[in-house]
Design an enzyme around this catalytic site. Structure first.
Site, PDB file in Angstrom:
ATOM      1  CB  ALA A  66      -0.879  -0.022   1.237  1.00  0.00           C
ATOM      2  N   GLY A 109       0.658  -4.792   1.026  1.00  0.00           N
ATOM      3  CA  GLY A 109      -0.537  -4.823   0.184  1.00  0.00           C
ATOM      4  C   GLY A 109      -0.288  -5.513  -1.154  1.00  0.00           C
ATOM      5  CD  GLU A 112      -2.229  -7.174   3.115  1.00  0.00           C
ATOM      6  OE1 GLU A 112      -1.739  -6.061   2.822  1.00  0.00           O
ATOM      7  OE2 GLU A 112      -2.920  -7.357   4.117  1.00  0.00           O
ATOM      8  CD  GLU A 132       1.768  -5.308   5.821  1.00  0.00           C
ATOM      9  OE1 GLU A 132       2.536  -6.242   6.152  1.00  0.00           O
ATOM     10  OE2 GLU A 132       0.933  -5.421   4.911  1.00  0.00           O
TER      11      GLU A 132
HETATM   12  N1  CO8 Z   1       4.657   3.174  -0.711  1.00  0.00           N
HETATM   13  C1  CO8 Z   1       5.068   4.325  -1.290  1.00  0.00           C
HETATM   14  N2  CO8 Z   1       6.209   4.446  -1.994  1.00  0.00           N
HETATM   15  C2  CO8 Z   1       6.975   3.346  -2.099  1.00  0.00           C
HETATM   16  C3  CO8 Z   1       6.622   2.116  -1.527  1.00  0.00           C
HETATM   17  C4  CO8 Z   1       5.390   2.049  -0.803  1.00  0.00           C
HETATM   18  N3  CO8 Z   1       4.920   0.915  -0.260  1.00  0.00           N
HETATM   19  N4  CO8 Z   1       7.596   1.211  -1.788  1.00  0.00           N
HETATM   20  C5  CO8 Z   1       8.527   1.857  -2.524  1.00  0.00           C
HETATM   21  N5  CO8 Z   1       8.146   3.140  -2.700  1.00  0.00           N
HETATM   22  C6  CO8 Z   1       8.878   4.190  -3.425  1.00  0.00           C
HETATM   23  C7  CO8 Z   1      10.097   4.647  -2.637  1.00  0.00           C
HETATM   24  O1  CO8 Z   1       9.722   5.593  -1.685  1.00  0.00           O
HETATM   25  C8  CO8 Z   1      10.946   5.233  -3.756  1.00  0.00           C
HETATM   26  O2  CO8 Z   1      10.441   6.501  -4.110  1.00  0.00           O
HETATM   27  P1  CO8 Z   1      11.442   7.791  -4.126  1.00  0.00           P
HETATM   28  O3  CO8 Z   1      12.430   7.459  -5.210  1.00  0.00           O
HETATM   29  O4  CO8 Z   1      10.528   8.926  -4.463  1.00  0.00           O
HETATM   30  O5  CO8 Z   1      12.085   7.842  -2.792  1.00  0.00           O
HETATM   31  C9  CO8 Z   1      10.662   4.312  -4.935  1.00  0.00           C
HETATM   32  O6  CO8 Z   1       9.415   3.651  -4.637  1.00  0.00           O
HETATM   33  C10 CO8 Z   1      11.711   3.245  -5.134  1.00  0.00           C
HETATM   34  O7  CO8 Z   1      11.867   2.547  -3.904  1.00  0.00           O
HETATM   35  P2  CO8 Z   1      13.298   2.318  -3.196  1.00  0.00           P
HETATM   36  O8  CO8 Z   1      14.235   3.410  -3.540  1.00  0.00           O
HETATM   37  O9  CO8 Z   1      13.041   2.077  -1.741  1.00  0.00           O
HETATM   38  O10 CO8 Z   1      13.767   0.975  -3.946  1.00  0.00           O
HETATM   39  P3  CO8 Z   1      14.768  -0.125  -3.366  1.00  0.00           P
HETATM   40  O11 CO8 Z   1      15.068  -1.023  -4.526  1.00  0.00           O
HETATM   41  O12 CO8 Z   1      15.899   0.509  -2.651  1.00  0.00           O
HETATM   42  O13 CO8 Z   1      13.913  -0.950  -2.260  1.00  0.00           O
HETATM   43  C11 CO8 Z   1      11.953  -2.082  -1.406  1.00  0.00           C
HETATM   44  C12 CO8 Z   1      12.809  -1.723  -2.645  1.00  0.00           C
HETATM   45  C13 CO8 Z   1      12.733  -3.044  -0.502  1.00  0.00           C
HETATM   46  C14 CO8 Z   1      10.690  -2.767  -1.914  1.00  0.00           C
HETATM   47  C15 CO8 Z   1      11.620  -0.795  -0.608  1.00  0.00           C
HETATM   48  O14 CO8 Z   1      11.078   0.159  -1.520  1.00  0.00           O
HETATM   49  C16 CO8 Z   1      10.620  -0.983   0.492  1.00  0.00           C
HETATM   50  O15 CO8 Z   1      10.947  -1.492   1.558  1.00  0.00           O
HETATM   51  N6  CO8 Z   1       9.336  -0.569   0.271  1.00  0.00           N
HETATM   52  C17 CO8 Z   1       8.304  -0.628   1.257  1.00  0.00           C
HETATM   53  C18 CO8 Z   1       7.799  -2.027   1.469  1.00  0.00           C
HETATM   54  C19 CO8 Z   1       6.723  -2.050   2.529  1.00  0.00           C
HETATM   55  O16 CO8 Z   1       6.944  -1.744   3.679  1.00  0.00           O
HETATM   56  N7  CO8 Z   1       5.495  -2.417   2.120  1.00  0.00           N
HETATM   57  C20 CO8 Z   1       4.370  -2.491   3.017  1.00  0.00           C
HETATM   58  C21 CO8 Z   1       3.620  -1.204   2.959  1.00  0.00           C
HETATM   59  S1  CO8 Z   1       2.281  -1.129   4.156  1.00  0.00           S
HETATM   60  C22 CO8 Z   1       1.046  -2.064   3.451  1.00  0.00           C
HETATM   61  O17 CO8 Z   1       1.148  -2.529   2.353  1.00  0.00           O
HETATM   62  C23 CO8 Z   1      -0.250  -2.352   4.184  1.00  0.00           C
HETATM   63  C24 CO8 Z   1      -0.322  -1.470   5.333  1.00  0.00           C
HETATM   64  C25 CO8 Z   1      -1.515  -1.757   6.185  1.00  0.00           C
HETATM   65  C26 CO8 Z   1      -1.517  -0.679   7.247  1.00  0.00           C
HETATM   66  C27 CO8 Z   1      -2.850  -0.343   7.649  1.00  0.00           C
HETATM   67  C28 CO8 Z   1      -2.822   1.027   8.337  1.00  0.00           C
HETATM   68  C29 CO8 Z   1      -3.742   1.992   7.709  1.00  0.00           C
END
Ligand code: CO8
Length: 258
Positions: A66, A109, A112, A132
């Site tokens: 997400a 997400g 999911e 998460e």
């Molecule tokens: N949301 C928003 N932006 C994202 C996300 C995300 N989930 N994942 C990556 N991005 C963006 C990064 O911010 C980055 O943008 P920018 O260049 O503007 O900084 C761009 O995508 C590229 O990402 P990275 O530079 O981080 O790429 P890497 O190759 O270094 O890393 C990863 C890849 C490991 C996938 C890393 O991006 C990461 O850890 N992403 C997040 C993964 C994560 O935590 N996902 C779970 C999200 S929460 C969810 O899905 C459900 C939440 C339920 C909560 C309920 C409460 C309301």
């Protein structure tokens, strides 16, 4: 030119291929993606010419979760009042079959969403996770439930509590994915599977999907009653007559969808 801001759509005969297309955010699922997916899946469900759908992302990410940046300002009142994430139930309500073709990251997400599919076909590069907890939260789009049903308590608990990712081999051993294919062949293999499904009698495809899903929703005795009733229902279709006649006459069935 796509009708959708965040999706690319291709038609391959009776198969709809949907690509998540937010490369700048690794296909993170924001409100626009949800709006687009709801519309694209509804259009697919309503189109009698389309018989199977493949949802995929990019080589690097199916979807990295997400959209954290979109969720960041929202607290309990907003999420409770808007029933945040409930919109995804419209995706899971799709009646016709669909496959998730996953390469790269399927996190939070993204994992999911893949698990909402009827089955997952994984590239050897696929990585699944529910990280998460590292954000101070927990899955919100069904992950704690679907992952546990798919892989069992031990692995689901470990993944949710530690945020550890599962690679494609482990995901196949744990029955999270139906099959692994080389990354370069992912789309071709997914389209092949989808074409095989699309060639089946349409009502039988929906019924088979409903029956397998019933195994997750009901106890064994009720599930078997459901299966038997639906089986009996299918025997009233024109396609049952055609399918069995075609077998006896040693020719392929020609389905009417009735
Ligand atoms: N949301 C928003 N932006 C994202 C996300 C995300 N989930 N994942 C990556 N991005 C963006 C990064 O911010 C980055 O943008 P920018 O260049 O503007 O900084 C761009 O995508 C590229 O990402 P990275 O530079 O981080 O790429 P890497 O190759 O270094 O890393 C990863 C890849 C490991 C996938 C890393 O991006 C990461 O850890 N992403 C997040 C993964 C994560 O935590 N996902 C779970 C999200 S929460 C969810 O899905 C459900 C939440 C339920 C909560 C309920 C409460 C309301």
């Amino acid at each position: 030119m796509s009708d959708y801001e965040t999706l690319l759509i291709e038609r391959h005969d009776a198969v709809t291929l949907v690509r998540l297309n937010r490369p700048q955010a690794l296909n993170a699922l924001n409100a626009q993606v949800l709006t687009d997916l709801i519309a694209a899946f509804a259009a697919y469900d309503a189109d009698p010419e389309q018989r199977c759908l493949v949802l995929t992302g990019s080589e690097k990410a199916f979807a990295a979760g997400a959209d954290i940046k979109e969720m960041q300002p929202n607290g309990f009142s907003h999420n409770y009042a808007t029933n945040f994430f409930a919109g995804w139930e419209q995706v899971t309500a799709t009646r016709k079959p669909w496959i998730a073709a996953v390469a790269g990251f399927a996190l939070g997400g993204g994992c999911e969403l893949a698990m909402m599919a009827d089955f997952i076909l994984a590239a050897d590069t696929a990585k699944f996770g529910q990280p998460e907890i590292k954000l101070g939260v927990a899955p919100g789009m069904g992950g704690s439930q679907r992952l546990t049903r798919a892989v069992g308590k031990a692995k689901a608990m470990e993944m949710c509590l530690t945020g550890r990712m599962m690679g494609a081999d482990e995901a196949e051993r744990a029955s999270l994915v139906a099959r692994i294919v080389p990354a370069a062949d992912l789309i071709e293999e997914a389209l092949k599977s989808a074409a095989a499904i699309a060639a089946m009698a349409p009502l039988a495809a929906i019924a088979n999907k409903e029956m397998v899903n019933a195994a997750f929703e009901t106890g064994l005795a009720m599930g078997i009653v459901f299966e038997r009733r639906l089986f009996a229902g299918l025997t009233a279709t024109e396609d049952k007559t055609e399918g069995m006649t075609a077998f006896v006459e040693k020719r392929p069935g020609v389905w009417s969808g009735r």
